[in-house]
Motif scaffolding. Structure first.
Motif, PDB file in Angstrom:
ATOM      1  N   PHE A  24       0.846  -1.196   0.000  1.00  0.00           N
ATOM      2  CA  PHE A  24       0.000   0.000   0.000  1.00  0.00           C
ATOM      3  C   PHE A  24       0.881   1.245   0.000  1.00  0.00           C
ATOM      4  N   GLY A  25       0.650   2.158  -0.962  1.00  0.00           N
ATOM      5  CA  GLY A  25       1.384   3.427  -1.035  1.00  0.00           C
ATOM      6  C   GLY A  25       0.441   4.584  -0.762  1.00  0.00           C
ATOM      7  N   TYR A  26       0.891   5.541   0.042  1.00  0.00           N
ATOM      8  CA  TYR A  26       0.031   6.680   0.418  1.00  0.00           C
ATOM      9  C   TYR A  26       0.709   8.030   0.202  1.00  0.00           C
ATOM     10  N   SER A  28       4.607   9.376  -1.927  1.00  0.00           N
ATOM     11  CA  SER A  28       5.213   9.382  -3.271  1.00  0.00           C
ATOM     12  C   SER A  28       4.964   8.063  -3.999  1.00  0.00           C
ATOM     13  N   LEU A  29       4.701   6.999  -3.235  1.00  0.00           N
ATOM     14  CA  LEU A  29       4.437   5.712  -3.910  1.00  0.00           C
ATOM     15  C   LEU A  29       3.132   5.743  -4.707  1.00  0.00           C
ATOM     16  N   VAL A  70       5.443  12.621   3.959  1.00  0.00           N
ATOM     17  CA  VAL A  70       4.353  12.021   4.735  1.00  0.00           C
ATOM     18  C   VAL A  70       4.746  10.699   5.401  1.00  0.00           C
ATOM     19  N   GLU A  99      12.995   3.950   0.679  1.00  0.00           N
ATOM     20  CA  GLU A  99      12.251   4.344   1.884  1.00  0.00           C
ATOM     21  C   GLU A  99      13.111   4.221   3.151  1.00  0.00           C
ATOM     22  N   TYR A 103      11.599   4.669   7.505  1.00  0.00           N
ATOM     23  CA  TYR A 103      10.372   3.897   7.264  1.00  0.00           C
ATOM     24  C   TYR A 103      10.584   2.413   7.547  1.00  0.00           C
ATOM     25  N   TYR A 158       7.028  17.503  -4.314  1.00  0.00           N
ATOM     26  CA  TYR A 158       6.499  16.306  -3.628  1.00  0.00           C
ATOM     27  C   TYR A 158       5.069  16.582  -3.166  1.00  0.00           C
TER      28      TYR A 158
HETATM   29  C1  SIN Z   1       4.518   5.916   0.636  1.00  0.00           C
HETATM   30  O1  SIN Z   1       4.393   6.641  -0.362  1.00  0.00           O
HETATM   31  O2  SIN Z   1       3.748   4.925   0.783  1.00  0.00           O
HETATM   32  C2  SIN Z   1       5.574   6.135   1.662  1.00  0.00           C
HETATM   33  C3  SIN Z   1       6.019   7.538   1.826  1.00  0.00           C
HETATM   34  C4  SIN Z   1       6.684   8.146   0.623  1.00  0.00           C
HETATM   35  O3  SIN Z   1       7.545   7.504   0.003  1.00  0.00           O
HETATM   36  O4  SIN Z   1       6.362   9.291   0.278  1.00  0.00           O
END
Ligand code: SIN
Length: 190
Positions: A24-26, A28-29, A70, A99, A103, A158
């Motif tokens: 699950f990405g929330y 930049s993913l 984030v 990450e 993270y 970003y």
């Molecule tokens: C994500 O996107 O899921 C993790 C945080 C990021 O890389 O911005």
């Protein structure tokens, strides 16, 4: 905890032996997919909320002047929308590096928009990592983002890419949109 989480994440063995796993990405993913995936589906996770509370030493800032990116903060009743990717385990060597600044790769239930759900993975920078910056007002966060830049580009890019990706999908995120509004106002006044 050290800011570089690569070694810890590589010990994560929950999905060992699986041919593929949902991630699950929330942040930049959602919009920067520099990795191969088998399938991609809009999804959400329950009881977590997206916050610009994590310092970025390696992408949108530097160790001397970290940017703000984030992470997820536990919040009972909250829903965080994002994108789920079905990936093969090899992809994690690249993603663990990407990450690495605080993270941790953690197991989480992922809900797809059609109602199905699955156990998958998510990268979360927990408050005990040394790069964690914590809360600030949306206006302060916008000021911080406006002055930050790093090897992956400006912190403003970003934020703006994330806000656009959320808006395109119809996912409302008051925190992100408030920061975007303050950032746009700063731009008008400089
Ligand atoms: C994500 O996107 O899921 C993790 C945080 C990021 O890389 O911005």
């Amino acid at each position: 905890m050290t800011a570089d989480t690569t070694a810890i994440n590589q010990m994560m063995d929950q999905f060992d032996g699986h041919h593929s796993v949902w991630l699950f990405g929330y942040g930049s993913l959602i919009y920067k997919t520099d990795f191969p995936y088998l399938e991609r589906r809009p999804a959400s996770i329950a009881d977590w909320t997206r916050r610009f509370w994590q310092g970025s030493h390696d992408h949108r800032g530097t160790p001397e002047a970290p940017g703000r990116v984030v992470t997820l903060i536990a919040e009972p009743g909250a829903t965080c929308h994002g994108m789920a990717y079905l990936v093969t385990p090899e992809v994690f060597s690249h993603l663990d590096h990407r990450e690495k600044n605080g993270y941790l790769r953690l197991a989480i239930p992922i809900m797809f928009e059609d109602g199905d759900s699955v156990e998958g993975l998510v990268y979360i920078a927990t408050p005990d990592n040394t790069a964690f910056l914590g809360p600030a007002s949306e206006q302060e966060i916008a000021r911080h983002i406006a002055r930050s830049t790093g090897p992956s580009g400006s912190n403003s890019d970003y934020l703006n890419h994330l806000a656009s990706a959320l808006r395109e999908r119809g996912w409302h995120d008051q925190h992100v949109f408030d920061i975007e509004r303050h950032l746009a106002a700063l731009r008008r006044h400089t």
